[in-house]
Write a protein that holds these residues in place. Structure first.
Motif, PDB file in Angstrom:
ATOM      1  N   THR A 149      53.335   4.040  74.076  1.00 19.60           N
ATOM      2  CA  THR A 149      54.398   4.162  73.072  1.00 19.60           C
ATOM      3  C   THR A 149      54.785   2.793  72.522  1.00 19.60           C
ATOM      4  OG1 THR A 149      56.560   5.127  72.623  1.00 19.60           O
ATOM      5  CG2 THR A 149      56.294   4.068  74.759  1.00 19.60           C
ATOM      6  N   ASP A 150      54.801   1.745  73.367  1.00 19.90           N
ATOM      7  CA  ASP A 150      55.096   0.390  72.888  1.00 19.90           C
ATOM      8  C   ASP A 150      54.024  -0.082  71.917  1.00 19.90           C
ATOM      9  OD1 ASP A 150      57.415   0.226  74.371  1.00 19.90           O
ATOM     10  OD2 ASP A 150      56.486  -0.854  76.043  1.00 19.90           O
ATOM     11  N   GLN A 151      52.773   0.197  72.249  1.00 22.74           N
ATOM     12  CA  GLN A 151      51.677  -0.234  71.381  1.00 22.74           C
ATOM     13  C   GLN A 151      51.724   0.494  70.040  1.00 22.74           C
ATOM     14  OE1 GLN A 151      47.749  -0.757  73.557  1.00 22.74           O
ATOM     15  NE2 GLN A 151      48.894   0.293  75.174  1.00 22.74           N
ATOM     16  N   PHE A 152      51.985   1.781  70.071  1.00 19.37           N
ATOM     17  CA  PHE A 152      52.017   2.556  68.827  1.00 19.37           C
ATOM     18  C   PHE A 152      53.162   2.083  67.936  1.00 19.37           C
ATOM     19  CE2 PHE A 152      53.338   6.462  66.468  1.00 19.37           C
ATOM     20  CZ  PHE A 152      52.214   6.573  65.674  1.00 19.37           C
ATOM     21  N   VAL A 153      54.337   1.903  68.501  1.00 19.51           N
ATOM     22  CA  VAL A 153      55.484   1.450  67.711  1.00 19.51           C
ATOM     23  C   VAL A 153      55.212   0.073  67.114  1.00 19.51           C
ATOM     24  CG1 VAL A 153      57.902   0.730  67.867  1.00 19.51           C
ATOM     25  CG2 VAL A 153      57.172   2.859  68.944  1.00 19.51           C
ATOM     26  N   ALA A 154      54.588  -0.823  67.889  1.00 19.46           N
ATOM     27  CA  ALA A 154      54.276  -2.157  67.376  1.00 19.46           C
ATOM     28  C   ALA A 154      53.285  -2.089  66.227  1.00 19.46           C
ATOM     29  CB  ALA A 154      53.731  -3.028  68.500  1.00 19.46           C
ATOM     30  N   LEU A 155      52.326  -1.171  66.289  1.00 19.99           N
ATOM     31  CA  LEU A 155      51.334  -1.045  65.218  1.00 19.99           C
ATOM     32  C   LEU A 155      51.942  -0.453  63.950  1.00 19.99           C
ATOM     33  CD1 LEU A 155      48.329   0.154  67.403  1.00 19.99           C
ATOM     34  CD2 LEU A 155      48.461  -1.999  66.139  1.00 19.99           C
ATOM     35  N   VAL A 156      52.910   0.428  64.093  1.00 19.97           N
ATOM     36  CA  VAL A 156      53.614   0.944  62.906  1.00 19.97           C
ATOM     37  C   VAL A 156      54.423  -0.175  62.262  1.00 19.97           C
ATOM     38  CG1 VAL A 156      55.373   2.560  62.109  1.00 19.97           C
ATOM     39  CG2 VAL A 156      53.683   3.299  63.796  1.00 19.97           C
ATOM     40  N   GLY A 157      54.978  -1.038  63.080  1.00 22.67           N
ATOM     41  CA  GLY A 157      55.685  -2.204  62.570  1.00 22.67           C
ATOM     42  C   GLY A 157      57.057  -1.882  62.013  1.00 22.67           C
ATOM     43  N   GLU A 158      57.472  -2.687  61.043  1.00 20.77           N
ATOM     44  CA  GLU A 158      58.811  -2.569  60.473  1.00 20.77           C
ATOM     45  C   GLU A 158      58.886  -1.560  59.335  1.00 20.77           C
ATOM     46  OE1 GLU A 158      61.411  -4.049  61.765  1.00 20.77           O
ATOM     47  OE2 GLU A 158      60.138  -4.994  63.284  1.00 20.77           O
ATOM     48  N   ALA A 159      57.745  -0.990  58.948  1.00 15.52           N
ATOM     49  CA  ALA A 159      57.756  -0.034  57.834  1.00 15.52           C
ATOM     50  C   ALA A 159      58.616   1.176  58.178  1.00 15.52           C
ATOM     51  CB  ALA A 159      56.325   0.407  57.515  1.00 15.52           C
ATOM     52  N   LYS A 160      59.350   1.663  57.204  1.00 10.30           N
ATOM     53  CA  LYS A 160      60.213   2.825  57.416  1.00 10.30           C
ATOM     54  C   LYS A 160      59.366   4.097  57.484  1.00 10.30           C
ATOM     55  CE  LYS A 160      64.306   0.831  55.213  1.00 10.30           C
ATOM     56  NZ  LYS A 160      65.336   0.980  54.147  1.00 10.30           N
ATOM     57  N   VAL A 161      59.577   4.853  58.526  1.00 12.36           N
ATOM     58  CA  VAL A 161      58.825   6.091  58.725  1.00 12.36           C
ATOM     59  C   VAL A 161      59.566   7.229  58.027  1.00 12.36           C
ATOM     60  CG1 VAL A 161      57.933   7.718  60.419  1.00 12.36           C
ATOM     61  CG2 VAL A 161      57.893   5.263  60.908  1.00 12.36           C
ATOM     62  N   GLN A 162      58.844   7.868  57.120  1.00  7.67           N
ATOM     63  CA  GLN A 162      59.449   8.975  56.386  1.00  7.67           C
ATOM     64  C   GLN A 162      59.297  10.296  57.129  1.00  7.67           C
ATOM     65  OE1 GLN A 162      57.318   8.596  52.716  1.00  7.67           O
ATOM     66  NE2 GLN A 162      58.498   6.813  52.020  1.00  7.67           N
ATOM     67  N   LYS A 163      58.118  10.503  57.678  1.00  6.28           N
ATOM     68  CA  LYS A 163      57.865  11.744  58.428  1.00  6.28           C
ATOM     69  C   LYS A 163      57.114  11.393  59.708  1.00  6.28           C
ATOM     70  CE  LYS A 163      57.354  14.649  54.286  1.00  6.28           C
ATOM     71  NZ  LYS A 163      57.317  13.525  53.287  1.00  6.28           N
ATOM     72  N   LEU A 164      57.465  12.082  60.778  1.00 12.32           N
ATOM     73  CA  LEU A 164      56.750  11.969  62.048  1.00 12.32           C
ATOM     74  C   LEU A 164      56.304  13.356  62.459  1.00 12.32           C
ATOM     75  CD1 LEU A 164      55.831  10.338  64.556  1.00 12.32           C
ATOM     76  CD2 LEU A 164      58.078  10.835  65.568  1.00 12.32           C
ATOM     77  N   ILE A 165      54.983  13.568  62.507  1.00  9.86           N
ATOM     78  CA  ILE A 165      54.414  14.861  62.897  1.00  9.86           C
ATOM     79  C   ILE A 165      53.819  14.711  64.288  1.00  9.86           C
ATOM     80  CG2 ILE A 165      52.717  16.646  62.356  1.00  9.86           C
ATOM     81  CD1 ILE A 165      52.923  15.856  59.438  1.00  9.86           C
ATOM     82  N   VAL A 166      54.203  15.586  65.190  1.00  9.82           N
ATOM     83  CA  VAL A 166      53.726  15.519  66.566  1.00  9.82           C
ATOM     84  C   VAL A 166      53.208  16.885  66.991  1.00  9.82           C
ATOM     85  CG1 VAL A 166      54.304  15.026  68.970  1.00  9.82           C
ATOM     86  CG2 VAL A 166      55.381  13.707  67.137  1.00  9.82           C
ATOM     87  N   ILE A 167      51.955  16.920  67.424  1.00  4.94           N
ATOM     88  CA  ILE A 167      51.359  18.129  68.009  1.00  4.94           C
ATOM     89  C   ILE A 167      51.056  17.803  69.467  1.00  4.94           C
ATOM     90  CG2 ILE A 167      49.412  19.735  67.967  1.00  4.94           C
ATOM     91  CD1 ILE A 167      49.140  19.161  64.996  1.00  4.94           C
ATOM     92  N   SER A 168      51.617  18.595  70.364  1.00  2.11           N
ATOM     93  CA  SER A 168      51.420  18.366  71.791  1.00  2.11           C
ATOM     94  C   SER A 168      51.582  19.688  72.524  1.00  2.11           C
ATOM     95  CB  SER A 168      52.436  17.343  72.315  1.00  2.11           C
ATOM     96  OG  SER A 168      52.318  17.189  73.710  1.00  2.11           O
ATOM     97  N   PRO A 169      50.642  20.025  73.390  1.00  2.29           N
ATOM     98  CA  PRO A 169      50.797  21.278  74.133  1.00  2.29           C
ATOM     99  C   PRO A 169      51.846  21.179  75.242  1.00  2.29           C
ATOM    100  CG  PRO A 169      48.784  20.168  74.796  1.00  2.29           C
ATOM    101  CD  PRO A 169      49.343  19.377  73.659  1.00  2.29           C
ATOM    102  N   TYR A 170      52.146  19.948  75.675  1.00  4.17           N
ATOM    103  CA  TYR A 170      53.084  19.775  76.786  1.00  4.17           C
ATOM    104  C   TYR A 170      54.141  18.744  76.404  1.00  4.17           C
ATOM    105  CZ  TYR A 170      49.080  21.955  79.061  1.00  4.17           C
ATOM    106  OH  TYR A 170      48.046  22.801  79.367  1.00  4.17           O
ATOM    107  N   TRP A 171      55.344  18.922  76.971  1.00  2.86           N
ATOM    108  CA  TRP A 171      56.491  18.091  76.634  1.00  2.86           C
ATOM    109  C   TRP A 171      57.282  17.767  77.894  1.00  2.86           C
ATOM    110  CZ3 TRP A 171      56.689  17.372  71.266  1.00  2.86           C
ATOM    111  CH2 TRP A 171      55.950  18.285  70.498  1.00  2.86           C
ATOM    112  N   ASP A 172      58.118  16.733  77.783  1.00  2.11           N
ATOM    113  CA  ASP A 172      59.104  16.510  78.844  1.00  2.11           C
ATOM    114  C   ASP A 172      60.125  17.634  78.819  1.00  2.11           C
ATOM    115  OD1 ASP A 172      58.159  13.935  79.709  1.00  2.11           O
ATOM    116  OD2 ASP A 172      58.993  13.092  77.865  1.00  2.11           O
ATOM    117  N   ALA A 173      60.677  17.930  79.982  1.00  2.44           N
ATOM    118  CA  ALA A 173      61.688  18.990  80.052  1.00  2.44           C
ATOM    119  C   ALA A 173      62.893  18.675  79.180  1.00  2.44           C
ATOM    120  CB  ALA A 173      62.120  19.203  81.495  1.00  2.44           C
TER     121      ALA A 173
END
Length: 727
Positions: A149-173
């Protein structure tokens, strides 16, 4: 195959049919168990001129490879300096880091692959690599320092994120990983495609009300197992695909890596590229689904990792008749090791006290009838029965590791596999195969497993795995558990086909021979430099013309002489380290001379005398070049530390040499013309035996007897030796 040991144990203990090829056709490697699970999904294919990596969400199961909805990203490369090659190298380095440098079947496989893919070598580069089309790529993995998660956030950088799409079969409770991403990326909108009828999304979590839930609408025969994350900015689509679910165990937390081992690919694409490739519009424009309209989540059954960890039997490996067992560290009490066949039926029970202890490893000699059928094992400690595990047949795995031959290599290989006669031109085919086993352009700089030598231009400075032949004979035990030979160091090389050809020529089938202990011993004396000089002088007379030698047409022994002298002089002039291919080359020339001593294209054969162009003189010239002089070639021979007994292919060569010297003594007429030459043969034999440092069982044990008996039946009869004379 890399796999979590606990998950492997579950698969082997669930009552389903056991895999027949496990341990012989392929093997598992399990990195050390952690709090999490070993979860990467990687397929890495390597070749001499390139390779490709597949990073995906798909497990190596029927459902993963042919049923579930999965996401896979392919990264092909050649051996040129490209960003794609850097990514494939990164994947290689990651897998390589998961295997201890200690000798093991996994380390054997990685070493074999790296020796044939020299383009894998090179310094590590920056994780993010720009591609020619303006996009970028990075390989993100855990363990590896930073949380994914640290690496991904650093690669996105300071750009403003308009949409975040997440597909995952499993999640934290409590959706911790998702809420962390939301806090750090601050997307204007979070879109979660969810299967409203079959899901594990925690609808009662506090953060569940924040994202927009849409219908997954991704038809699959089984289950949507893909893991995709897309952060859309005004200029780019930042995509993360691979094995990581949207959980803290996979992604980690800010400044804290997750518990799982994971592998993902990050792609920075132009705005809209991910939308088109993944057809994201169906989710971006879909109508939201109220949480209340979702069916209750289906809680997946928990995998009892701790229970499987407590019942682990440890790791088993069979190599040349010796069963090595590395018990789990948490088990110290005595028990019984149950050896099983391919369907799980018992073959033998060995009390743990029977094993010899050497550090963390215990070893025992397994009866020969059990060796061929041994496939699985389990351990019983009192009332506790371990899970079932497999037994790695290390030598079998080596021998089945073959490279497909094409072009000139295939033609050279055919010379030794299609039943051709043994002709002089075949030495060119031999050299082609030896060169093909290792890249000429970028040879491996470490001598491993008694392998062929690197090029002169390569440094051989770091030698932690190799010993000189003299060091090897001094360091090994007098006789190992298996008898009098180690594994075949040519296994997995084209040279092994040459070895098989020579074994057939010698009246053998090339199969390893298990042996028993023998108390016989041949007493030898070391020789002085003066004796070496005498032997060298006697053998060098082969280059002097002899007026008495008459060769009947169409024999041209001068051609044989030129090749023999070129080989012998090369041994004497070279300074490079030698390996298993050089021992095979020595055996090749000795058997060639013995074979051509009497054959159809040489009606009268090469004379069996002390004359200049006789086969005994040629043979002695070669042996003197390898074993005599102030710096004989054998002093440059290297053997891997992993061998505790003489490699079988080495032993075959050494016994062939001693057999040939016996034949020279018994076959050359002991007249005045030959006496000057014959008196050096016993000295040469003593010199060779002293340098070889063979143990008693190696000299007269079953493996050596098998070689001699084969030579008696084949070359001996060809030379016209009576059974009573053949030694």
């Amino acid at each position: 195959m890399f796999a979590d040991e606990r998950m492997t144990a579950m698969s082997l203990s669930d009552g389903s049919a056991l895999p027949k090829g496990l341990g012989r056709d392929y093997a598992f490697h399990s990195p050390p168990a952690t709090e999490g699970i070993f979860h990467p999904k990687i397929i890495l294919q390597l070749g001499r001129d390139g390779g490709r990596a597949f990073i995906s969400s798909a497990n190596a199961t029927a459902a993963g490879l042919a049923g579930n909805a999965e996401v896979v990203l392919e990264i092909p490369c050649d051996d040129e300096d490209t960003p794609e090659r850097d990514i494939v190298r990164s994947v290689w380095r990651y897998l390589n880091s998961l295997v201890s440098t200690e000798t093991s079947p996994a380390r054997d496989s990685l070493r074999w692959a790296s020796e044939r893919s020299p383009w894998l070598e090179g310094p590590a580069t920056a994780p993010l690599r720009d591609l020619e089309d303006g996009s970028a790529i990075a390989f993100l993995h855990a363990p590896g320092g930073l949380a994914i998660t640290d690496q991904f956030v650093a690669l996105v950088g300071e750009a403003k994120v308009q949409k975040l799409i997440v597909i995952s079969p499993y999640w934290d409770a409590n959706l911790t990983a998702l809420s962390d991403l939301s806090r750090r990326l601050s997307p204007k909108r979070i879109i979660l495609p969810i299967d409203s009828r079959r899901h594990e999304f925690p609808v009662d979590a506090t953060f569940a009300k924040t994202p927009t839930i849409v219908e997954l609408d991704w038809p699959a025969r089984r289950f949507t197992h893909a893991k995709i994350m897309v952060a859309m900015t005004s200029r780019h689509d930042h995509v993360l695909v691979g094995s990581a679910n949207c959980t803290t165990a996979a992604l980690g937390r800010p400044g804290r890596p997750g518990n799982n081992a994971e592998a993902c690919i990050y792609r920075r694409l132009p705005r809209g590229a991910a939308t088109r490739a993944l057809e994201l519009d169906r989710w971006i424009d879909a109508d939201p689904i109220p949480l209340a309209d979702l069916d209750p989540p289906e809680a997946a059954p928990q995998i009892p990792l701790k229970a499987f960890d407590a019942c682990r039997p440890g790791k088993f490996e069979l190599d040349n008749g010796v069963l090595s067992w590395r018990p789990p560290s948490h088990r110290v009490e005595e028990g019984e090791v149950h050896l099983l066949d391919h369907v799980g039926l018992p073959l033998a029970i060995i009390p743990s006290g029977t094993f010899e202890r050497n550090g963390d490893v215990r070893t025992v000699l397994v009866d020969r009838p059990v060796q061929g059928r041994l496939t699985f094992a389990r351990v019983v400690w009192g009332e506790t029965v371990s899970t079932t595990t497999y037994v790695s047949h290390r030598q079998v795995l080596r021998e089945r590791r073959k490279e497909v031959a094409t072009g000139g290599v295939a033609r050279a290989l055919a010379a030794f596999t299609d039943g051709s006669d043994f002709d002089l031109w075949m030495h060119q085919a031999f050299e082609t195969l030896v060169r093909a086993d290792f890249s000429q352009e970028e040879a491996e700089t470490k001598l491993t497993a008694a392998r062929p030598r690197p090029r002169r231009s390569e440094a051989v400075a770091d030698q932690p795995l190799a010993l000189s032949y003299e060091e090897f004979t001094e360091a090994r035990p007098g006789a190992n558990h298996a008898g009098n030979h180690g594994g075949n160091s040519l296994a997995g090389t084209y040279g092994d086909s040459v070895r098989a050809f020579l074994n057939l020529l010698s009246g053998r089938d090339g199969a390893p021979v298990e042996v028993e202990e023998d108390d016989g011993w041949l007493d030898v004396d070391d020789e002085s430099d003066e004796t070496d000089q005498e032997l060298t002088a006697a053998a060098s007379e082969a280059s002097q013309p002899s007026a008495e030698l008459i060769i009947a047409p169409p024999v041209d022994a001068r051609l044989y002489e030129r090749h023999v002298l070129a080989y012998a002089e090369g041994l004497e002039e070279d300074e490079e380290p030698l390996g298993s291919s050089d021992v095979l080359r020595l055996r090749f020339w000795i058997l060639f001379l013995l074979y051509k001593a009497r054959c159809q294209d040489l009606p009268q054969g090469l004379e069996c005398s002390s004359e200049t162009r006789s086969w005994p003189r040629f043979l002695v010239r070669i042996l003197v070049a390898f074993f005599c002089g102030r710096s004989p070639a054998i002093t440059r021979l290297m053997v891997a530390r992993e061998y505790t007994a003489m490699p079988l292919d080495f032993l075959e060569c050494w016994v062939t040499i001693l057999w040939a010297l016996d034949v020279i003594e018994s076959h050359i007429p002991n007249n005045r013309k030959n006496q000057q030459f014959l008196k050096y043969i016993p000295q040469l034999r003593r010199r060779i035996v002293a340098l070889l440092g063979l143990t008693p069982t190696e000299l007269v044990g079953e493996a050596a007897s098998d070689v001699r008996d084969g030579l008696d039946r084949s070359i001996g009869l060809r030379l016209g030796l009576a059974p009573a004379v053949a030694l």
